[in-house]
Every structure is written in structure tokens, then in C-alpha cells.
Design an enzyme around this catalytic site. Structure first.
Site, short mmCIF file in Angstrom:
data_model
loop_
_atom_site.label_atom_id
_atom_site.label_comp_id
_atom_site.label_asym_id
_atom_site.label_seq_id
_atom_site.Cartn_x
_atom_site.Cartn_y
_atom_site.Cartn_z
N ASP A 8 0.86 -1.18 0.00
CA ASP A 8 0.00 0.00 0.00
C ASP A 8 0.90 1.23 0.00
OD1 ASP A 8 -2.23 1.89 0.61
OD2 ASP A 8 -3.34 0.04 0.97
N HIS A 19 2.05 1.84 -3.23
CA HIS A 19 1.12 2.78 -3.84
C HIS A 19 1.65 4.21 -3.85
CE1 HIS A 19 -2.58 -0.04 -3.04
NE2 HIS A 19 -1.63 -0.61 -3.76
#
Length: 452
Positions: free
Chosen positions: A275, A298
Site C-alpha cells: 500500500d 502505492h
């Protein structure tokens, strides 16, 4: 004449007595030529002619006495002395007892709690609470590993290790310490991995809550159940030289999460997770992140902000000297429709990217849910954002994407010396700009051809 001779003789006699004693040190058994006296320039002052001048005195303090005094100011506790076995069993109670003793100790100026090197300790959810009576340093030289049994988290499914209400506190790893969330079972039971399962929460591996003047340095965090490291309602924080790793497909495993925290510096960290490498959310101010290596993951995100019509404030953020590799986003600001508040005074500078999807993105229509999000009039206002000296390669055709609210838009956005090209020179890199107040400086590519 006779009287004058007597006075002269008496003066000479007194000099012979006084001078040798003045310039000599005592020669008793307490004097050691290898242990020079310590000068104290604060003992007395001389006042005269409108100024102060230090008047040093000699303190008969030996080097041995100084070492003894220094040692007495530092108290050390070892988790092994409280029954920690590092044999695969549960060491939670030993850690809890060691913390209680260290935190309550007032004998030393500083207190150290040591987790020895080359040992693996398994612990269940635990909270290390303050305030403590002395400055405490938690020295993690070995490995702390989370219990693999999900049933151990029935009391609190949101936290594994919690540090709370601490002042002048340090967690130090010396490069060998590891905190392992043992998260595989949590990932397998995530609805993001298996859509047939219900969506349930998972624990953040390490949370610092309401800690001031905090330092976390020289540690490895790995395989968190959810987020690896969260700073919540903290102030005056230093985060230095961390390595944070989890598989690229592990769900919600943010590296460093900053919420309601002010004056935090994140420096020299390598983050590879599933993430956001760094996520900065509401209530955070004066955040600096520099020398960050990120990927997979991310990217570096401001947000998400404004979920469920909430108010959010983020300001004064600087991300500098970052290197993003293979991330699904680069430098991202994400806000939900229906929110309020602001994200302002944000600077991204001196950033390199390689094979990054969505290298630069402001998304005021962020929607991370199964059902489509409804159009709403209100939004978190985004303004005062600078992208300076950002270069690299894009894995997506749209390299710059400003998707801003129709009603509020994004204001005072500056793009300066930005050059993002297609990966392997395949195709073209484009920019999409919706409802944005934008200025360009220097060489900018791709550049918005038109703004709606």
C-alpha cells in the site's frame, strides 16, 4: 641598617616557604598523575570593573569517579531477566513486566530496556503506557514477532504493539532489530484478497499514540498485519533509517502512516509494501519526508481525506529526495467527495521515478468502496501544491492527472522543471487537467494543453 636587614631577611624567608607550597600538588596516595584534576569554571565568579570573569577551582575528582557517576545515571533492564525465553512460546508477560519496571524506575537519568540480539520473541497484543519517571530507550536488537493466532486479538483487532502517552522516548534497533507482524494469515482473510470473505479490520503492527519528543531509528519492520507503523496525535517526532517490507500484494500494509501529528521528520527510509509507502492524513502539520526509497507500493500519499463527509486538515508538507520504483501511484493527493477542510502548502521536490503508474495525481473524486460514490457538492480544498524537479518514467499514458472538483477546483498549483517520459520510450506521456488553477515554470513535460 640593622632593622632594614632584618626585614629583608624575613621577607626572603617567607617567600621560601610560600612559593613551593603554592605551585605544588599534594603527594599523598590519593593523587594519581594519570588522573588529572577536573576544572570547574562555574564554582565562583570575580566581579570587578563592571564585568564577570570565571575563577576556576580544582575539584579532586578522579576519572574512576567520573565513570562511576556516569554509569549510575543509566539503568539497564533486559527482558530475559523477567522471564523472556525466545523459545517459540509466549513472552508477552515478560515484556509487560520488564516495561513496568523500566517505566517506573527513577534511579537513573535514562533507562534502557533491552531486547537481546539473535533471539526471536513471540508476543501477543501489548500496550506500553506512560508517563515514565525517567527517559526510556527501548533497544530492540533481536526480533519481536506477532502471535500467529487471530484469536489472540479478540480484545483489540486494531493494534498489536501500542506505545502511548510517552515523553522523551526512543526506540532504537542498531540495524539488527526486527519487528515482524507475521501478517500472512491476516492477508489471506482479507476481503481484498478473497472477495467472498467479509471485510474486517486487521491490527496495525506498531502504533505511537500521544507521544511527544519521540525518536524511532535503525529498525526493520516487516510483514505487518495491516499498517506497519502509525503515528497518532504525536508531536516532535524523528523517524530515521528504517527498512519496511511486505509483499507487493499484501493488502493495506502502509509503511508509515501519519495522523493528527505535528512536527515529524521522516528521513532515510526504504519502504516496499502493498500500500502507500507514506500516508499523511487529517490533523497532520509540518511533515517532512526526505531521502525515501519507495516501491513496490502505492507511492507517497496525502490522504485519503474527507471520507464519510468528514472534515480534514493537512498542511505544510515537504517530500524531498524521493526515489519511487514500480509503484502504482507516484505523488498523490486523494480526497473523497462530500468532505470539507483543506490540504494546503504541500511541496514535492527532487523526486526520481522509474516505471511508475500515475506519477503525479490529484484526485478529488477518490472512491475506495464497492458501490459507486455519489456526486456531492462539497470537497476538501486543495491549494498551494508545488511539484519541482520531478523526473522519471511513467508506466501509464497519463503521467500528470489533476482531477479536481468542479465547484472548488485545485488552486495555486505550480509545476516546475518536471519531465516524465514513457517507459522504454513506448507511446507518449500525456497530462489531464480538470478544474485546476495551474502555473508552469521551466521545462515541463507533459504539459496540460487545455484545462477544463
Amino acid at each position: 641598617m640593622h632593622s632594614s636587614s632584618q626585614i629583608h631577611f624575613l621577607s626572603l624567608f617567607l617567600l621560601l616557604i610560600i612559593v613551593p607550597s603554592y605551585f605544588s600538588f599534594p603527594l599523598g596516595h590519593n593523587h594519581n598523575p594519570e588522573e588529572p584534576p577536573v576544572l570547574d569554571h562555574h564554582q565562583k565568579t570575580y566581579t570587578g570593573h563592571n564585568f564577570l570573569r570565571p575563577y576556576p577551582t580544582i575539584l579532586r575528582t578522579s576519572r574512576r569517579e567520573l565513570i562511576t557517576a556516569s554509569a549510575s545515571s543509566n539503568v539497564v533492564f533486559n527482558v530475559h531477566d523477567f522471564g523472556a525465553q525466545a523459545n517459540g512460546g509466549d513472552d508477552t508477560e515478560a515484556f509487560r513486566n520488564a516495561w513496568t519496571k523500566a517505566c517506573s524506575n527513577s534511579e537513573g537519568i535514562t533507562v534502557e530496556l533491552v531486547v537481546p540480539k539473535n533471539r526471536n520473541y513471540h508476543i501477543k497484543p501489548i500496550t506500553f503506557s506512560g508517563p515514565c519517571k525517567s527517559q526510556v530507550t527501548f533497544k530492540i536488537y533481536g526480533t519481536i514477532k506477532a502471535s500467529p493466532f487471530l484469536s489472540d486479538y479478540e480484545g483489540d483487532r486494531s493494534h498489536w504493539i501500542m506505545f502511548e502517552n510517552l515523553q522523551n522516548f526512543k526506540v532504537e534497533g542498531a540495524g539488527t532489530g526486527i519487528i515482524d507482524g507475521n501478517g500472512r494469515k491476516w492477508w489471506e482473510n482479507s476481503c481484498k484478497v478473497n472477495e467472498s470473505l467479509p471485510c474486517t479490520s486487521a491490527p496495525t503492527a506498531v502504533t505511537f499514540n500521544q507521544c511527544n519528543n519521540l525518536e524511532v531509528a535503525n529498525l526493520r519492520f516487516q510483514n505487518a498485519q495491516r499498517m506497519h507503523l502509525s503515528f497518532q496525535k504525536c508531536a516532535l517526532v524523528k523517524v530515521l533509517n528504517l527498512i519496511i517490507t511486505a509483499p507487493g500484494n499484501s493488502p493495506n500494509t502502509d509503511g508509515i502512516h501519519v495522523t493528527e501529528t505535528q512536527d515529524i521528520r521522516i528521513n532515510s527510509c526504504r519502504i516496499r509494501t502493498g500500500d502507500d509507502c507514506i500516508s499523511i492524513v487529517s490533523g497532520s502539520r509540518n511533515v517532512q519526508a526526505s531521502d525515501i526509497t519507495c516501491g513496490p507500493g502505492h507511492g507517497i500519499s496525502i490522504g485519503s481525506l474527507g471520507a464519510e463527509n468528514s472534515e480534514a486538515q493537512v498542511s505544510d508538507v515537504v517530500v524531498s529526495r524521493a526515489n519511487l520504483i514500480g509503484t502504482t501511484n507516484g505523488l498523490r493527493i486523494k480526497t473523497w467527495q462530500g468532505g470539507s477542510g483543506y490540504a494546503k502548502n504541500i511541496r514535492f521536490e527532487n523526486v526520481l521515478m522509474h516505471n511508475v503508474t500515475n506519477p503525479i495525481i490529484i484526485d478529488q473524486h477518490y472512491c475506495d468502496q464497492e458501490k459507486p460514490c455519489q456526486d456531492q457538492a462539497s470537497a476538501v480544498k486543495v491549494s498551494g501544491v508545488v511539484y519541482q524537479n520531478v523526473k522519471g518514467t511513467s508506466a501509464s499514458e497519463v503521467a500528470v492527472n489533476f482531477d479536481c472538483s468542479e465547484r472548488f477546483g485545485c488552486q495555486e498549483i505550480l509545476v516546475q522543471d518536471v519531465n516524465i517520459v514513457p517507459l522504454n520510450d513506448e507511446g507518449i506521456a500525456t497530462a489531464s487537467c480538470q478544474n485546476v488553477g495551474l502555473r508552469d515554470r521551466g521545462i515541463v513535460s507533459p504539459k496540460c494543453s487545455s484545462q477544463k
